[in-house]
Design an enzyme around this catalytic site. Structure first.
Site, mmCIF file in Angstrom:
data_model
loop_
_atom_site.group_PDB
_atom_site.id
_atom_site.type_symbol
_atom_site.label_atom_id
_atom_site.label_comp_id
_atom_site.label_asym_id
_atom_site.label_seq_id
_atom_site.Cartn_x
_atom_site.Cartn_y
_atom_site.Cartn_z
ATOM 1 N N HIS A 149 142.036 12.442 174.723
ATOM 2 C CA HIS A 149 141.393 12.745 176.002
ATOM 3 C C HIS A 149 142.271 12.366 177.196
ATOM 4 C CE1 HIS A 149 138.716 12.060 179.466
ATOM 5 N NE2 HIS A 149 137.949 12.987 178.947
ATOM 6 N N HIS A 203 130.355 15.868 170.673
ATOM 7 C CA HIS A 203 131.324 15.646 171.747
ATOM 8 C C HIS A 203 132.435 14.707 171.287
ATOM 9 C CE1 HIS A 203 132.368 13.723 175.825
ATOM 10 N NE2 HIS A 203 132.775 14.982 175.895
#
Ligand code: G3P
Ligand code: MG
Length: 247
Positions: free
Chosen positions: A56, A14
């Site tokens: 992100h 991730h």
């Protein structure tokens, strides 16, 4: 129309290997590979001058020593930010990478990737089109597989129209009751969902409808084993090495 989903390994790094290296950086992708991951997930968005970068948040502050909104900055400005030091001084000097640089690293380490489209608000179509341009160029000599995912339905739809044939996954935090209509509308062939909100009944509904299911973010072996035992195809984890060693 649904594409064919590639087989995704049970363990996906991730944001690279976000527990061991600064998330969404080249060193994080490399660390995931070194920990044994064959697939990595990372987030992409668009700069003001049209560069697709790995990040992100809409802003730089949380993960870098820079300031500002990515959609209002050029890549040259973003490159001034250190994307490693706040994670650990060991990673000082790490920069926010481009999607093109990430592809070069994927090839070097034989990785496949889940590219998560994270458009800044208002830039859904522009982000999808810019990412599709880079992916078209890179796929020409890329040996791995890719899956493109997003929480943003407009962005995912737009990507699918620009690049038919690429496997698409729709992301849900909390799964809406009309999940199937939404997945069909965007042309998704897989569902990515938040593990804490996933019930077994819901999972069985996804599977019965023919959608592979992948869950984020699973950092403990017990939960990973339970979900994989239920029939979840993959889990996204910040600790790929630990999970690979434990499942
Ligand atoms: O793509 C799975 C997961 O990364 C979605 O949530 O916020 O970590 O990008 P987030
Ligand atoms: Mg993500």
């Amino acid at each position: 129309m649904r594409s064919m989903s590639p087989f995704v390994t049970p363990v996906v790094g991730h944001r690279g290997a976000a527990a061991s290296a600064p998330e969404n950086t080249l060193v994080s992708l490399k660390t995931a590979a070194e920990q044994g991951a064959r697939w990595v997930e990372f987030d992409v968005k668009l700069t003001a001058d049209g560069t697709v970068i790995l990040l992100h948040d809409d802003r730089l502050e949380r993960t870098t020593d820079g300031r500002g909104n990515v959609s209002e900055m050029t890549y040259g400005e973003i490159l001034k930010a250190d994307a490693g030091r706040s994670f650990s001084p060991r990673f000082a000097g790490e920069r926010v990478p481009t999607l093109g640089q990430a592809f070069a690293l994927l090839s070097q380490y034989g990785l496949s990737a889940n590219i998560e489209l994270k458009p800044c608000p208002g830039f859904e179509a522009a982000t999808a089109l810019a990412v599709s341009q880079v992916v078209k160029e890179e796929l020409a000599d890329f040996a791995g597989d890719i899956v493109v995912s997003s929480f943003s339905e407009p962005c995912l739809s737009c990507f699918g129209e620009a690049m038919p044939g690429v496997s698409l996954a729709l992301l849900f935090g909390k799964t809406p009751v009309d999940w199937r209509a939404r997945a069909e509308r965007v042309g998704a062939d897989a569902i990515h969902c938040r593990q804490q909100n996933l019930t077994r009944v819901q999972l069985n509904g996804f599977l019965a409808a023919g959608y592979p299911v992948r869950c984020y973010t699973v950092n403990d072996v017990r939960t990973a084993k339970r979900l994989l035992g239920w029939g979840v195809e993959s889990i996204f984890t910040d600790h790929p090495g630990k999970l690979l060693g434990g499942i």
